[in-house]
Motif scaffolding. Structure first.
Motif, PDB file in Angstrom:
ATOM      1  N   GLU A   1      -3.874 -15.304 -15.291  1.00 37.43           N
ATOM      2  CA  GLU A   1      -3.434 -14.148 -14.513  1.00 37.43           C
ATOM      3  C   GLU A   1      -4.434 -13.834 -13.399  1.00 37.43           C
ATOM      4  O   GLU A   1      -5.655 -13.978 -13.580  1.00 37.43           O
ATOM      5  N   ASN A   2      -3.917 -13.378 -12.282  1.00 34.87           N
ATOM      6  CA  ASN A   2      -4.728 -12.854 -11.184  1.00 34.87           C
ATOM      7  C   ASN A   2      -5.753 -13.858 -10.646  1.00 34.87           C
ATOM      8  O   ASN A   2      -6.830 -13.479 -10.197  1.00 34.87           O
ATOM      9  N   VAL A   3      -5.433 -15.125 -10.718  1.00 32.96           N
ATOM     10  CA  VAL A   3      -6.323 -16.152 -10.162  1.00 32.96           C
ATOM     11  C   VAL A   3      -6.179 -16.178  -8.644  1.00 32.96           C
ATOM     12  O   VAL A   3      -5.074 -16.044  -8.119  1.00 32.96           O
ATOM     13  N   VAL A   4      -7.320 -16.354  -7.956  1.00 31.80           N
ATOM     14  CA  VAL A   4      -7.303 -16.484  -6.498  1.00 31.80           C
ATOM     15  C   VAL A   4      -7.713 -17.909  -6.136  1.00 31.80           C
ATOM     16  O   VAL A   4      -8.808 -18.354  -6.495  1.00 31.80           O
TER      17      VAL A   4
ATOM     18  N   HIS B   1      -8.233 -16.459 -16.660  1.00 33.36           N
ATOM     19  CA  HIS B   1      -7.799 -15.273 -15.930  1.00 33.36           C
ATOM     20  C   HIS B   1      -8.884 -14.804 -14.948  1.00 33.36           C
ATOM     21  O   HIS B   1     -10.077 -14.941 -15.206  1.00 33.36           O
ATOM     22  N   HIS B   2      -8.448 -14.209 -13.847  1.00 34.07           N
ATOM     23  CA  HIS B   2      -9.351 -13.580 -12.867  1.00 34.07           C
ATOM     24  C   HIS B   2     -10.372 -14.561 -12.298  1.00 34.07           C
ATOM     25  O   HIS B   2     -11.473 -14.153 -11.888  1.00 34.07           O
ATOM     26  N   VAL B   3     -10.055 -15.840 -12.290  1.00 37.07           N
ATOM     27  CA  VAL B   3     -10.951 -16.832 -11.679  1.00 37.07           C
ATOM     28  C   VAL B   3     -10.760 -16.814 -10.163  1.00 37.07           C
ATOM     29  O   VAL B   3      -9.651 -16.592  -9.669  1.00 37.07           O
ATOM     30  N   VAL B   4     -11.869 -17.050  -9.441  1.00 38.86           N
ATOM     31  CA  VAL B   4     -11.812 -17.173  -7.986  1.00 38.86           C
ATOM     32  C   VAL B   4     -12.258 -18.590  -7.613  1.00 38.86           C
ATOM     33  O   VAL B   4     -13.358 -19.009  -7.965  1.00 38.86           O
TER      34      VAL B   4
ATOM     35  N   HIS C   1     -13.205 -21.230 -17.436  1.00 36.17           N
ATOM     36  CA  HIS C   1     -12.934 -20.033 -18.223  1.00 36.17           C
ATOM     37  C   HIS C   1     -12.828 -18.787 -17.310  1.00 36.17           C
ATOM     38  O   HIS C   1     -13.025 -18.857 -16.103  1.00 36.17           O
ATOM     39  N   ASP C   2     -12.556 -17.656 -17.942  1.00 33.97           N
ATOM     40  CA  ASP C   2     -12.226 -16.417 -17.224  1.00 33.97           C
ATOM     41  C   ASP C   2     -13.348 -15.909 -16.309  1.00 33.97           C
ATOM     42  O   ASP C   2     -14.530 -16.088 -16.605  1.00 33.97           O
ATOM     43  N   LEU C   3     -12.970 -15.212 -15.256  1.00 35.47           N
ATOM     44  CA  LEU C   3     -13.870 -14.357 -14.490  1.00 35.47           C
ATOM     45  C   LEU C   3     -15.002 -15.134 -13.817  1.00 35.47           C
ATOM     46  O   LEU C   3     -16.099 -14.609 -13.607  1.00 35.47           O
TER      47      LEU C   3
ATOM     48  N   SER D   1     -16.446 -17.508 -10.549  1.00 32.54           N
ATOM     49  CA  SER D   1     -16.260 -17.672  -9.108  1.00 32.54           C
ATOM     50  C   SER D   1     -16.857 -19.008  -8.678  1.00 32.54           C
ATOM     51  O   SER D   1     -18.039 -19.260  -8.876  1.00 32.54           O
TER      52      SER D   1
ATOM     53  N   SER E   1     -17.244 -18.693 -18.844  1.00 37.31           N
ATOM     54  CA  SER E   1     -16.784 -17.423 -18.283  1.00 37.31           C
ATOM     55  C   SER E   1     -17.879 -16.778 -17.436  1.00 37.31           C
ATOM     56  O   SER E   1     -19.066 -16.928 -17.732  1.00 37.31           O
ATOM     57  N   ASN E   2     -17.487 -16.027 -16.438  1.00 37.87           N
ATOM     58  CA  ASN E   2     -18.403 -15.220 -15.622  1.00 37.87           C
ATOM     59  C   ASN E   2     -19.517 -16.048 -14.988  1.00 37.87           C
ATOM     60  O   ASN E   2     -20.662 -15.598 -14.899  1.00 37.87           O
TER      61      ASN E   2
END
Lengths: 232, 232, 232
Positions: free
Chosen positions: C16-19, C34-37, C51-53, C55, C87-88
């Motif tokens: 979700e919300n990947v850019v 999710h939320h990966v840039v 993984h999530d979050l 960049s 992640s992160n």
């Protein structure tokens, strides 16, 4: 989601999925990355650049074990013009970053901190609450700046630096004092400072030193425990 | 995105762009920040607060180089009531946080960890897999808690602590053992513990000490290598 | 948000919300949390898991205080097949991760770094710019790999390792050199290396050692300052 009470200047670039809460003020020519969170009341000056996945303006929290309860009535986070905030950072309410500050990725800065003009807070560095950092200071990657610390102008702190402010190690609710690092001192990587000591102006602390007492102005110390090096 | 199989209690506040995957159970009076990810099967108790940009319940991964393969059949992550999780944290499946735990921003906790009531895991701290942490423990900012470690109740660990569990340093797939820290011990900032040593109850390890063998109950050690301080 | 110029292979799972920004190339069988840039021009090989979050592909930044200005003309970030990113994380443009690399959660890797096949970069680790890391290297959690460093194949670096590359500590714009760690050397947790020293092949550096000069091939050193251990 941009709250309708937020004030946003001209030529601001806003990434995807950014959250800007109520009463936020953003200057002009600001760049905001993707998935950034700007919490209520935060003030951001002109030409600030905020990278992805960073959260600005959170409030402190505490659990039953914490001797000192977090403050409840903090002023907003203020970021002055031309500062740059990295990715995945966390910066609290009650703190002020002055002009041209650079904060590296994954760094965090707690409440009631002051960071002077053109200072660098490195990647993964942590700055605890109520610490004062001067101008043109370099705090390198992964350094730990404890609470109640004073760092004067032009100090250089190498990577993985460690400090503490609690000489009784968690015994309760009494005054804490972090180290004081005077103007122009240089501290090597992975050095350790004990609570409440003073590192004199233009002194040098060697890499890996464990500093248990004050260091005089212009002195050089190294070792565990740190001792003055013989003059040559 | 909230999966339709998720169960969510009363008065839950959910931020923007939160992802809640299948079979997640969330109690009442929970607060969830923006851009939080709660992965499948995670269980969250009443009055838990999760700050922005945190990911809860991920599964471990491994590459060819890793001697020990990650487990595949982990129970869900369980977070008991009144716990607080900071921003930008990562916590794995198979772990249990008991009541009133506080996890700082940018901390990570791996699989099969237990964290007792009212314990604090500081900002940027890392807790590896299969470690057991007691009640009312303080693990300060940036500390590294290796795998297979036992930390009893009321232990205090200062910032930037380092531990290890592998005395042959990556030679292969043999038993690992982290240090054992007994009840009420206090460990200073940036101290280093070698694998499999025991730190006795109510002992004190000085800041920057490198501890290569067991520390007796109520003993105080310092230096590199750490030695008992003379009694005064 | 997926830019229309991005090229995406078969069987790619996107959270979700990947850019995904312009000109990104993603292989087949990739999993993106999710939320990966994923920033512009980044190239991701087959079977990579992100993984999530996290960049990927950001550009460096600098402020007035930095003696050395960041490069402006970097090649894209390239991640070869079968690599896993936690992640992160934050990984910069100009860097190449070869096959089967594992990057832990909350790690960051700067521009112009090379990471060889099957190498592990631990959780919370930081790798600075222009560093070369060989194959099958293990860099454990929280380690700090400075800029301009060379780490050969099969090196093992324990957790909380610290290095530096600037012997005059921020005096200005002169050549910097990080340590050189030769093939198969093993370095204990929380060891400290000074700038420009060489750690010989198959040597061992003890936990908590502060290494101020070169270590010979197959030698074992420990202490502050580190000295060779007597052979037994």
């Amino acid at each position: 989601m941009i709250d309708q009470t937020a004030q946003i200047g001209d030529r601001v670039v806003i990434g995807e999925n950014v959250v800007i809460e109520e009463n936020v003020k953003i200057g002009s020519d600001v760049v905001i990355g993707h998935h950034v969170v700007i919490k209520k009341d935060t003030v951001i000056g002109d030409h600030v650049h905020i990278h992805d996945l960073t959260s600005l303006g959170r409030s402190p929290a505490g659990n039953k074990k914490m001797a000192r309860k977090p403050p409840v009535d903090l002023s907003p986070l203020i970021i002055h013009p031309h500062s740059i905030i990295g990715s995945n950072c966390v910066i609290y309410r009650g703190t002020i970053l002055y002009e041209g500050v650079l904060v590296g990725d994954l760094a965090s800065i707690r409440e009631n901190v002051r960071v002077g003009n053109d200072t660098i807070i490195g990647r993964n560095a942590v700055v605890e609450n109520k610490t004062q950092i001067g101008e043109r200071v370099t705090i390198q990657t992964g350094s730990y700046i404890t609470a109640d610390m004073i760092i004067e102008d032009d100090v250089f702190i190498g990577p993985c630096f460690s400090s503490s402010n609690d000489k009784y190690m968690g015994k309760g609710n009494y005054p804490h004092q972090g180290p004081i690092i005077k103007r122009g001192a240089k501290i090597g990587n992975n050095a350790t400072l004990l609570p409440a000591i003073t590192i004199g102006a233009e002194s040098i602390v060697g890499a890996g030193a464990v500093v248990t007492k004050d260091v005089a102005e212009k002195e050089t110390v190294a070792g565990n425990p740190a001792k003055p090096l013989k003059r040559t």
